[in-house]
Design a protein around this motif. Structure first.
Motif, PDB file in Angstrom:
ATOM      1  N   UNK A 284       3.263 -45.054   8.590  1.00  0.00           N
ATOM      2  CA  UNK A 284       3.919 -43.760   8.735  1.00  0.00           C
ATOM      3  C   UNK A 284       5.423 -43.870   8.522  1.00  0.00           C
ATOM      4  N   UNK A 285       6.006 -45.061   8.781  1.00  0.00           N
ATOM      5  CA  UNK A 285       7.449 -45.246   8.663  1.00  0.00           C
ATOM      6  C   UNK A 285       7.846 -46.095   7.465  1.00  0.00           C
ATOM      7  N   UNK A 286       6.898 -46.499   6.652  1.00  0.00           N
ATOM      8  CA  UNK A 286       7.186 -47.475   5.603  1.00  0.00           C
ATOM      9  C   UNK A 286       8.198 -46.947   4.591  1.00  0.00           C
ATOM     10  N   UNK A 287       8.230 -45.641   4.366  1.00  0.00           N
ATOM     11  CA  UNK A 287       9.122 -45.079   3.353  1.00  0.00           C
ATOM     12  C   UNK A 287      10.491 -44.690   3.910  1.00  0.00           C
ATOM     13  N   UNK A 288      10.673 -44.806   5.221  1.00  0.00           N
ATOM     14  CA  UNK A 288      11.961 -44.439   5.821  1.00  0.00           C
ATOM     15  C   UNK A 288      13.004 -45.479   5.438  1.00  0.00           C
ATOM     16  N   UNK A 289      14.192 -45.011   5.083  1.00  0.00           N
ATOM     17  CA  UNK A 289      15.294 -45.915   4.758  1.00  0.00           C
ATOM     18  C   UNK A 289      16.139 -46.146   6.005  1.00  0.00           C
ATOM     19  N   UNK A 290      16.439 -47.402   6.268  1.00  0.00           N
ATOM     20  CA  UNK A 290      17.142 -47.785   7.492  1.00  0.00           C
ATOM     21  C   UNK A 290      18.329 -48.676   7.157  1.00  0.00           C
ATOM     22  N   UNK A 291      19.477 -48.379   7.755  1.00  0.00           N
ATOM     23  CA  UNK A 291      20.690 -49.185   7.603  1.00  0.00           C
ATOM     24  C   UNK A 291      21.173 -49.583   8.995  1.00  0.00           C
ATOM     25  N   UNK A 292      21.237 -50.896   9.254  1.00  0.00           N
ATOM     26  CA  UNK A 292      21.665 -51.415  10.552  1.00  0.00           C
ATOM     27  C   UNK A 292      22.972 -52.169  10.355  1.00  0.00           C
ATOM     28  N   UNK A 293      23.986 -51.821  11.124  1.00  0.00           N
ATOM     29  CA  UNK A 293      25.290 -52.469  10.947  1.00  0.00           C
ATOM     30  C   UNK A 293      26.124 -52.312  12.199  1.00  0.00           C
ATOM     31  N   UNK A 294      27.129 -53.180  12.321  1.00  0.00           N
ATOM     32  CA  UNK A 294      28.111 -53.066  13.403  1.00  0.00           C
ATOM     33  C   UNK A 294      29.287 -52.242  12.905  1.00  0.00           C
ATOM     34  N   UNK A 295      29.671 -51.230  13.674  1.00  0.00           N
ATOM     35  CA  UNK A 295      30.751 -50.335  13.270  1.00  0.00           C
ATOM     36  C   UNK A 295      31.665 -50.093  14.463  1.00  0.00           C
ATOM     37  N   UNK A 296      32.861 -49.648  14.177  1.00  0.00           N
ATOM     38  CA  UNK A 296      33.807 -49.203  15.196  1.00  0.00           C
ATOM     39  C   UNK A 296      34.120 -47.747  14.925  1.00  0.00           C
ATOM     40  N   UNK A 297      33.852 -46.905  15.913  1.00  0.00           N
ATOM     41  CA  UNK A 297      34.089 -45.476  15.758  1.00  0.00           C
ATOM     42  C   UNK A 297      35.165 -45.061  16.760  1.00  0.00           C
ATOM     43  N   UNK A 298      36.118 -44.227  16.344  1.00  0.00           N
ATOM     44  CA  UNK A 298      37.159 -43.800  17.288  1.00  0.00           C
ATOM     45  C   UNK A 298      36.588 -42.938  18.398  1.00  0.00           C
ATOM     46  N   UNK A 299      37.147 -43.092  19.586  1.00  0.00           N
ATOM     47  CA  UNK A 299      36.786 -42.259  20.723  1.00  0.00           C
ATOM     48  C   UNK A 299      37.963 -41.359  21.053  1.00  0.00           C
ATOM     49  N   UNK A 300      37.650 -40.202  21.625  1.00  0.00           N
ATOM     50  CA  UNK A 300      38.683 -39.203  21.901  1.00  0.00           C
ATOM     51  C   UNK A 300      38.839 -39.049  23.401  1.00  0.00           C
ATOM     52  N   UNK A 301      40.042 -39.380  23.894  1.00  0.00           N
ATOM     53  CA  UNK A 301      40.357 -39.234  25.297  1.00  0.00           C
ATOM     54  C   UNK A 301      40.673 -37.773  25.581  1.00  0.00           C
ATOM     55  N   UNK A 302      39.886 -37.163  26.486  1.00  0.00           N
ATOM     56  CA  UNK A 302      40.018 -35.749  26.817  1.00  0.00           C
ATOM     57  C   UNK A 302      39.853 -34.857  25.601  1.00  0.00           C
ATOM     58  N   UNK A 303      39.204 -35.380  24.558  1.00  0.00           N
ATOM     59  CA  UNK A 303      38.970 -34.582  23.366  1.00  0.00           C
ATOM     60  C   UNK A 303      40.194 -34.389  22.492  1.00  0.00           C
ATOM     61  N   UNK A 304      41.317 -35.051  22.807  1.00  0.00           N
ATOM     62  CA  UNK A 304      42.566 -34.821  22.073  1.00  0.00           C
ATOM     63  C   UNK A 304      43.175 -36.102  21.519  1.00  0.00           C
ATOM     64  N   UNK A 305      43.115 -37.185  22.277  1.00  0.00           N
ATOM     65  CA  UNK A 305      43.830 -38.409  21.915  1.00  0.00           C
ATOM     66  C   UNK A 305      42.842 -39.425  21.345  1.00  0.00           C
ATOM     67  N   UNK A 306      42.976 -39.800  20.062  1.00  0.00           N
ATOM     68  CA  UNK A 306      42.054 -40.799  19.497  1.00  0.00           C
ATOM     69  C   UNK A 306      42.434 -42.207  19.942  1.00  0.00           C
ATOM     70  N   UNK A 307      41.431 -42.996  20.198  1.00  0.00           N
ATOM     71  CA  UNK A 307      41.657 -44.399  20.534  1.00  0.00           C
ATOM     72  C   UNK A 307      40.496 -45.218  19.982  1.00  0.00           C
ATOM     73  N   UNK A 308      40.774 -46.472  19.694  1.00  0.00           N
ATOM     74  CA  UNK A 308      39.763 -47.346  19.118  1.00  0.00           C
ATOM     75  C   UNK A 308      38.750 -47.743  20.170  1.00  0.00           C
ATOM     76  N   UNK A 309      37.499 -47.426  19.920  1.00  0.00           N
ATOM     77  CA  UNK A 309      36.447 -47.768  20.848  1.00  0.00           C
ATOM     78  C   UNK A 309      35.883 -49.148  20.568  1.00  0.00           C
ATOM     79  N   UNK A 310      35.072 -49.672  21.462  1.00  0.00           N
ATOM     80  CA  UNK A 310      34.455 -50.986  21.230  1.00  0.00           C
ATOM     81  C   UNK A 310      33.437 -50.895  20.102  1.00  0.00           C
TER      82      UNK A 310
END
Length: 468
Positions: A284-310
């Motif tokens: 049932x899942x054989x045709x699904x395309x999957x990408x697995x990777x380590x990424x860093x996404x910015x986080x927003x403090x109080x929804x206003x201040x961007x900071x680098x997340x883990x």
């Protein structure tokens, strides 16, 4: 999959790397390299652009009527191959045309469709290719780059950085693990015909030293990569409710994204293999395309201040063809992955799982809400402790409260208080004038005892003789 098998795969994954293979070539036998798109035959005139540099690999014996060579180029001959001049009028050739070699400078290093990825060299040979987001479709800094040994090529390696870091690079069957050896090869005549541009590949010979995985390192070339993707055509039209954009991808997708937080016990390569064997092997899942990777996404403090997340582990899932549907199958797989992460995370090194679905039905794990509440409480306590510390040091002072003592009130008002008029119904106010007969000894004489009872005089009503 048993726990022991997962541990064994983790040990293997600690030193493994992905292999990225270059797809295009400049082979004589490849009909897509010619205009019109067919291999020249005995009655054709072969023309190479005079000012285009190119190395052409000839894999068989070919007869041609005549050929115009470029000013700078090479012809590489495989065993038992060659080019033979023909007198024309070959009954097996329906040519008799001028066949031109296409522009050899049209291929760019940072063009995702020009690469194929596998988790091993055997995977490349068997065609077991992996799907990746656009940034990771081109070689990453810990990848092994392979140019097929039975072909020639030419690629523009221009980058937004002076060097293109890699683990290794293989050309014509020779693998370069030393940057000094690769530099010498790239300065050779053949090397300059194969790889050109403002930047040059640089090999380190070392893969990813972090068992939890390494980031690709192509974020600096994100705009260059996406420009190459858009040059091939616009992103596909989607019919899902909430399109998603995975980190490192240039287009929105219909499907799901699973974000994992991990501990030092996590092993990226073994987890990728776990998902492939445990889920993608199911019909049932054989045709699904999957990408697995380590990424860093910015986080927003109080929804206003961007900071680098883990760093986090991103699992991007989409149905086989972009725009083919709302991604329901990919979403079903994402829910199974989240359930597996929550139930088996204790030995996989996964501490939290969050799901984003293009149908807008996905939701983050309870751990995310609890973590947010805990962080909010800690910030409040820290603010209170800081205020207390500053107050004790005298940096800040508490506002003084007004005094309510009588003396202070009189002084603050600038004189004696106005007591108003005398009310004989109540006690004598302090500081008020005295009234004889009301608050003195004479007041006791106003009480009289008779047979009918006790009587007293009400000072509020004077006995007045109105007949006087």
């Amino acid at each position: 999959m048993s726990l022991w098998l997962a541990v064994f795969l983790g040990l293997l994954g600690a030193s493994s790397a992905l292999y990225k293979q270059w797809v295009p070539d400049t082979n004589f036998n490849n009909q897509t390299n010619w205009d019109p798109e067919r291999v020249p035959c005995a009655d054709d005139r072969v023309v190479f652009a005079p000012h285009k540099k190119v190395a052409v690999f000839v894999q068989a014996l070919h007869s041609i009527l005549e050929m115009t060579l470029p000013l700078d180029g090479e012809i590489l001959l495989a065993p038992d191959s060659g080019l033979v001049a023909s007198a024309g009028r070959d009954p097996g050739c329906e040519g008799g045309q001028t066949v031109s070699f296409k522009d050899s400078d049209r291929w760019q290093w940072f063009d995702p469709p020009l690469w194929q990825a596998a988790d091993s060299s055997e995977g490349l040979e068997r065609g077991n290719f992996l799907f990746s987001v656009h940034e990771e479709s081109v070689p990453c800094q810990t990848d092994d780059v392979v140019f097929r040994g039975d072909s020639s090529f030419r690629v523009d390696a221009s980058s937004d950085r002076p060097l293109v870091p890699l683990r290794s690079l293989s050309v014509l069957g020779q693998r370069f693990l030393s940057d000094a050896e690769l530099t010498r090869y790239l300065r050779s005549r053949l090397g300059q015909l194969q790889i050109h541009g403002d930047s040059a590949p640089q090999v380190s010979g070392a893969g990813c030293g972090d068992p939890t995985g390494c980031e690709c390192g192509n974020s600096a070339n994100h705009e260059r990569i996406c420009a190459a993707v858009r040059q091939r055509g616009p992103c596909p039209q989607l019919d899902c409710k909430k399109p998603l954009r995975p980190a490192g991808h240039c287009c929105d997708i219909c499907g799901a994204i699973v974000m994992l937080q991990f501990s030092p016990d996590f092993r990226l390569d073994s987890y990728r293999q776990r998902l492939q064997h445990l889920f993608l092997a199911q019909p049932v899942y054989r045709a699904v395309r999957m990408a697995v990777s380590k990424v860093s996404r910015p986080r927003w403090l109080l929804g206003l201040i961007p900071r680098q997340g883990p760093p986090q582990i991103q699992v991007a899932l989409l149905d086989p063809e972009p725009g083919s549907g709302p991604g329901a199958v990919a979403e079903s797989l994402a829910h199974s992955i989240v359930e597996d992460a929550l139930s088996q995370g204790w030995h996989l090194g996964i501490t939290q799982a969050e799901l984003q679905a293009s149908s807008d039905s996905g939701s983050g794990s309870d751990g995310g809400v609890v973590a947010g509440a805990v962080i909010g409480v800690l910030l409040l306590l820290a603010a209170l402790l800081l205020l207390g510390f500053l107050w004790r040091r005298g940096t800040i002072r508490m506002p003084s409260l007004p005094s309510w003592r009588k003396g202070d009130d009189i002084e603050d008002l600038g004189g004696p208080a106005d007591i108003g008029f005398d009310n004989p119904m109540f006690d004598k106010p302090d500081g008020g004038p005295s009234a004889d007969g009301l608050y003195g000894v004479d007041a006791l004489n106003t009480v009289s005892f008779t047979q009918s009872g006790v009587h007293f005089s009400n000072p509020a009503y004077d006995e007045t003789d109105f007949n006087a």
